[in-house]
Design a protein around this motif. Structure first.
Motif, PDB file in Angstrom:
ATOM      1  N   THR A   1       0.874  -1.343   0.019  1.00  0.00           N
ATOM      2  CA  THR A   1       0.136   0.042   0.007  1.00  0.00           C
ATOM      3  C   THR A   1       1.114   1.165   0.065  1.00  0.00           C
ATOM      4  N   LEU A   2       0.720   1.976  -0.745  1.00  0.00           N
ATOM      5  CA  LEU A   2       1.085   3.338  -0.815  1.00  0.00           C
ATOM      6  C   LEU A   2       0.199   4.394  -0.127  1.00  0.00           C
ATOM      7  N   THR A   3       0.642   4.976   0.892  1.00  0.00           N
ATOM      8  CA  THR A   3      -0.041   5.848   1.764  1.00  0.00           C
ATOM      9  C   THR A   3      -0.209   7.247   1.228  1.00  0.00           C
ATOM     10  N   GLN A   4      -1.058   7.935   1.337  1.00  0.00           N
ATOM     11  CA  GLN A   4      -1.420   9.316   1.104  1.00  0.00           C
ATOM     12  C   GLN A   4      -0.628   9.709  -0.110  1.00  0.00           C
ATOM     13  N   VAL A   5      -0.648   8.926  -1.227  1.00  0.00           N
ATOM     14  CA  VAL A   5       0.072   8.935  -2.338  1.00  0.00           C
ATOM     15  C   VAL A   5      -0.646  10.087  -3.373  1.00  0.00           C
ATOM     16  N   TYR A  41      -6.070  13.656   0.913  1.00  0.00           N
ATOM     17  CA  TYR A  41      -4.915  12.267   0.565  1.00  0.00           C
ATOM     18  C   TYR A  41      -5.720  11.130   0.316  1.00  0.00           C
ATOM     19  N   TRP A  42      -5.328  10.287  -0.560  1.00  0.00           N
ATOM     20  CA  TRP A  42      -5.774   9.049  -0.929  1.00  0.00           C
ATOM     21  C   TRP A  42      -4.677   7.867  -0.898  1.00  0.00           C
ATOM     22  N   ASP A  43      -4.949   6.821  -0.398  1.00  0.00           N
ATOM     23  CA  ASP A  43      -3.860   5.592  -0.561  1.00  0.00           C
ATOM     24  C   ASP A  43      -4.204   4.828  -1.849  1.00  0.00           C
ATOM     25  N   THR A  44      -3.098   4.115  -2.301  1.00  0.00           N
ATOM     26  CA  THR A  44      -3.281   2.875  -3.149  1.00  0.00           C
ATOM     27  C   THR A  44      -3.011   1.569  -2.730  1.00  0.00           C
ATOM     28  N   VAL A  45      -3.729   0.651  -3.166  1.00  0.00           N
ATOM     29  CA  VAL A  45      -3.161  -0.711  -2.769  1.00  0.00           C
ATOM     30  C   VAL A  45      -2.564  -1.300  -4.163  1.00  0.00           C
TER      31      VAL A  45
END
Length: 184
Positions: A158-162, A169-173
């Motif tokens: 997971t990239l947090t607050q990317v 801010y949004w995360d990506t998995v």
């Protein structure tokens, strides 16, 4: 799961869905589908909608014999959604890794069309020199994560607050799928 597959089969038998390679004449509808998500969701990190003519360089990577295909689901000449595979990154060492993407028209979700599109996409990718597929999903998006997992993807990070969109801010998995016929 059986009920879902039965429901999907009935829908496609009553309304025959045609899955085929995307052609340039589809680009206007593909762009409209994508722009809905640009404007209304954080599913994509594009911030402004696209003009169809400006989307042409993106579309040109999907030549008919390319290892990077784009398929559309069509019903009565209306595109219900599309699924494609693009280079993961531009450097040559990444050439056997692809990012898979799927978008459905917002009023066509929940009918199994995404499953049909991804089945076609992965069937095609099994004939290509593709070693790994990656899905990169903005969170939260439980439906997309579940669909990717149903096709054999596993969460790898997971990239947090990317991404920053809609003043948040949004995360990506990141999910990964090894291809069964991969070589090298």
């Amino acid at each position: 799961m059986f009920f879902y597959l039965s429901r999907m089969a009935n829908r496609t038998m009553n309304n025959p869905i045609h899955i085929r390679h995307a052609v340039v004449d589809d680009l206007q509808q593909i762009t409209a589908i994508y722009n809905h998500y640009v404007v209304n969701t954080a599913i994509t990190f594009d911030l402004e909608p696209w003009e169809t003519k400006d989307r042409m360089p993106w579309f040109e990577q999907f030549r008919l014999n390319s290892p990077h295909p784009c398929f559309v689901a069509e019903l009565d000449r209306n595109i219900l959604g599309y699924a494609c595979a693009t280079k993961l990154r531009p450097k040559a060492a990444y050439d056997r890794s692809v990012e898979t993407t799927i978008y459905l028209r917002h009023d066509a979700t929940g009918n199994g069309y995404g499953q049909l599109l991804y089945q076609q996409l992965f069937s095609h990718l099994e004939t290509q020199p593709v070693h790994r597929c990656y899905g990169i999903i903005a969170l939260p998006n439980d439906t997309s994560v579940a669909m990717h997992k149903s096709f054999g993807f596993k969460e790898i990070g997971t990239l947090t607050q990317v991404g920053f969109k809609f003043d948040k801010y949004w995360d990506t998995v990141w999910l990964e799928k090894p291809m069964p016929n991969a070589t090298g």
